[in-house]
Design a protein around this motif. Structure first.
Motif, short mmCIF file in Angstrom:
data_model
loop_
_atom_site.label_atom_id
_atom_site.label_comp_id
_atom_site.label_asym_id
_atom_site.label_seq_id
_atom_site.Cartn_x
_atom_site.Cartn_y
_atom_site.Cartn_z
N ARG A 34 -0.85 -60.05 -41.87
CA ARG A 34 -1.31 -58.66 -41.22
C ARG A 34 -0.39 -58.37 -40.00
O ARG A 34 0.24 -59.22 -39.08
CB ARG A 34 -2.69 -58.78 -40.49
CG ARG A 34 -3.19 -57.52 -39.90
CD ARG A 34 -4.69 -57.86 -39.57
NE ARG A 34 -5.11 -56.54 -38.80
CZ ARG A 34 -6.43 -56.17 -38.61
NH1 ARG A 34 -7.22 -56.95 -39.01
NH2 ARG A 34 -6.51 -55.38 -37.71
N VAL B 30 -10.74 -66.33 -43.48
CA VAL B 30 -10.86 -64.95 -42.56
C VAL B 30 -10.46 -65.15 -41.35
O VAL B 30 -11.07 -65.79 -40.72
CB VAL B 30 -11.83 -64.16 -43.10
CG1 VAL B 30 -11.64 -63.19 -42.34
CG2 VAL B 30 -12.09 -63.60 -44.62
N LEU C 288 -0.02 -54.20 -42.97
CA LEU C 288 -0.11 -55.29 -43.98
C LEU C 288 1.05 -55.10 -44.79
O LEU C 288 1.30 -54.12 -45.25
CB LEU C 288 -1.33 -55.26 -44.69
CG LEU C 288 -1.80 -56.39 -45.53
CD1 LEU C 288 -2.22 -57.62 -44.60
CD2 LEU C 288 -3.03 -55.99 -46.52
N LYS D 105 -10.81 -54.79 -47.40
CA LYS D 105 -10.89 -56.38 -47.40
C LYS D 105 -10.06 -57.13 -48.34
O LYS D 105 -10.00 -56.59 -49.57
CB LYS D 105 -12.43 -56.59 -48.11
CG LYS D 105 -12.90 -57.96 -48.28
CD LYS D 105 -14.25 -58.13 -48.66
CE LYS D 105 -14.83 -59.66 -48.73
NZ LYS D 105 -13.98 -60.34 -49.43
N GLY D 106 -9.11 -58.07 -47.89
CA GLY D 106 -8.24 -58.91 -48.63
C GLY D 106 -8.74 -60.03 -49.51
O GLY D 106 -9.95 -60.10 -49.50
N TYR E 8 -3.60 -62.67 -44.34
CA TYR E 8 -5.04 -61.75 -44.79
C TYR E 8 -5.49 -62.14 -46.32
O TYR E 8 -6.36 -61.87 -46.72
CB TYR E 8 -4.25 -60.52 -44.67
CG TYR E 8 -5.77 -59.22 -44.47
CD1 TYR E 8 -6.14 -59.37 -43.30
CD2 TYR E 8 -5.92 -58.51 -45.50
CE1 TYR E 8 -7.27 -58.54 -43.09
CE2 TYR E 8 -6.72 -57.58 -45.05
CZ TYR E 8 -7.66 -57.63 -43.96
OH TYR E 8 -8.54 -56.90 -43.74
N GLU E 9 -4.50 -62.76 -46.97
CA GLU E 9 -4.70 -62.73 -48.47
C GLU E 9 -3.98 -64.18 -49.09
O GLU E 9 -2.97 -64.25 -48.44
CB GLU E 9 -4.18 -61.82 -49.31
CG GLU E 9 -4.89 -60.38 -49.21
CD GLU E 9 -4.48 -59.34 -49.86
OE1 GLU E 9 -4.98 -58.76 -50.53
OE2 GLU E 9 -3.27 -58.67 -49.51
N GLU F 165 -1.60 -62.55 -39.07
CA GLU F 165 -2.73 -63.34 -39.75
C GLU F 165 -2.47 -63.17 -41.10
O GLU F 165 -2.08 -62.15 -41.72
CB GLU F 165 -3.89 -62.67 -39.34
CG GLU F 165 -5.17 -63.13 -40.19
CD GLU F 165 -6.68 -62.22 -39.94
OE1 GLU F 165 -7.23 -61.98 -40.78
OE2 GLU F 165 -6.63 -61.40 -38.86
#
Length: 425
Positions: A374, A393, A285, A385-386, A257-258, A255
């Protein structure tokens, strides 16, 4: 958060070091104590009785500390953290200054022998060279917790992306001054910190500019370039420089994530050493910080502590202060991520690191492109929390990003991430 400027929600607590600067601060602490006490009483009381029985307690005990009180306590906390960060710097430099983080020399097996047109370019083990390189790079990340990758992005693309980020930063400042509710969508953890900005990027063409009403009719976007998509194409497209190693580390199911940019200005302080998230057995991560200009020692490059993503070192970090200080002074293997434009650092989010101070006189504005993916093997809350717009998200994987970029490679006029929107609403 992390290198270069993100703040971690998992730093050591140094509350005991906070100075009581004035009688006003004492009063603030009392107010906070009373507020906490009443909150605790109310919760305990309401858990044992019904709401009506508890109704009379609120006005007697409740107290809302003033903004000035909270401001002074926050300022004292920041000062205490800075003192601690400077002490850690002394410890880590007590024997010798950290060496520069360098890209490892990866030796690949020679290609299979072949003759004539169409001879094989695979290595002796039958693996494609790019995948073989990614496998060797992944070994370094798993061993050291951090990997430098030179020339991940072309200088031209880095220049364009830097200009774009700084333009979007100015627009975000205007937009959030008019509508503060947008702050959480446009900024990550660093917006409240002096001389640091964590700007969460939109994936549409000039998506932040579209929030300015005045630009809706007069948008001078005659330039149809999609700067962010062009950069991502070089990095994560079919032939992207970072695509193979991410496929190795998180697979196409990882995923996103950021997706952000970290900007630090001269005068920003050194961070305390920290991981980005609580320890987990498997790396949860993998984060990229990519320099959009040269990063010199005066600009506050990130210091990484190699091989500190392990459970043993995390226990030292969370344990006795004296033992932790001893570790920093005698055992920490520190590397300074001074970078050239377009160079990247990929790191395991569990590894200990800290952003250094951007010198008030010799430093310069530093912009880092930041994204992460991720590990799908790690489920549940990561405890971190990214830096990503709320609408993104959980919205896309590495595979989804690759598919969008493949479409963009075929037709540069499209907006490859259109179906994901601007990530704000």
């Amino acid at each position: 958060k992390s290198p270069s400027g993100r703040s971690s929600s998992f730093c050591k607590s140094f509350t005991m070091a906070l100075p009581i600067r004035s009688s006003l601060v004492v009063l603030c602490c009392f107010q906070l104590l009373v507020g906490s006490f009443s909150f605790g009483i109310s919760r305990r009381h309401s858990s044992k009785t019904d709401h009506n029985n508890n109704a009379g307690l609120g006005p007697l005990f409740s107290f809302n500390p003033s903004a000035d009180a909270r401001g002074l306590l926050y300022q004292d906390q920041q000062e205490a953290q800075l003192r601690r960060a400077l002490h850690e710097e002394e410890l880590m430099n007590s024997k010798k200054a950290p060496k520069d983080l360098t890209a490892p020399i990866v030796k690949l097996k020679p290609a299979k022998a072949g003759t004539g047109f169409g001879a094989s370019t695979k290595n002796k083990d039958g693996m494609d060279p790019t995948k073989r390189l990614a496998e060797e790079q992944a070994k370094v990340v798993r061993r050291d917790g951090v990997l430098r990758i030179d020339s991940a992005l072309s200088p031209e693309a880095a220049d364009q992306l830097r200009d774009y980020v700084l333009e979007q930063k100015k627009i975000a400042e205007v937009v959030t001054s008019e509508n503060p509710l947008l702050s959480k969508a446009l900024y990550g953890v660093e917006n409240s910190r002096e001389s640091r900005t964590d700007l969460q990027l939109g994936l549409l063409r000039d998506s932040t500019s579209m929030l300015i009403k005045e630009d809706s009719d007069n948008n001078n976007s005659s330039d149809d370039s999609h700067v962010l998509a062009d950069a991502l194409q070089e990095l994560l497209g079919q032939d992207g420089t970072l695509r193979p190693i991410y496929e190795n580390l998180v697979t196409n199911e990882g995923e996103m994530y950021e997706i952000a940019a970290v900007v630090t200005n001269p005068g920003s302080n050194r961070q305390m050493v920290h991981p980005d998230l609580p320890f987990k057995k498997d790396a949860p991560l993998y984060v990229i910080f990519l320099a959009l200009q040269d990063v010199t020692p005066a600009m506050g490059p990130t210091t990484f502590l190699l091989k500190t993503q392990t459970e043993r070192v995390q226990a030292i970090f969370e344990g006795d202060q004296t033992a932790y200080d001893e570790f920093l002074a005698t055992k920490a293997n520190c590397r300074l991520a001074t970078l050239k434009k377009g160079d990247a650092v990929l790191f395991d989010a569990r590894v200990l690191h800290c952003g250094n101070a951007n010198d008030g006189e010799k430093g310069q504005e530093r912009v880092l492109f930041n994204f992460s993916f991720r590990n799908p093997k790690v489920q549940g809350d990561l405890g971190y929390k990214g830096s990503i717009r709320p609408g993104y998200v959980g919205a896309m994987t590495l595979g989804n990003v690759g598919e969008a970029l493949s479409q963009y490679a075929e037709d540069k006029t499209i907006d490859p991430f259109a179906k994901y929107g601007d990530g704000i609403f």
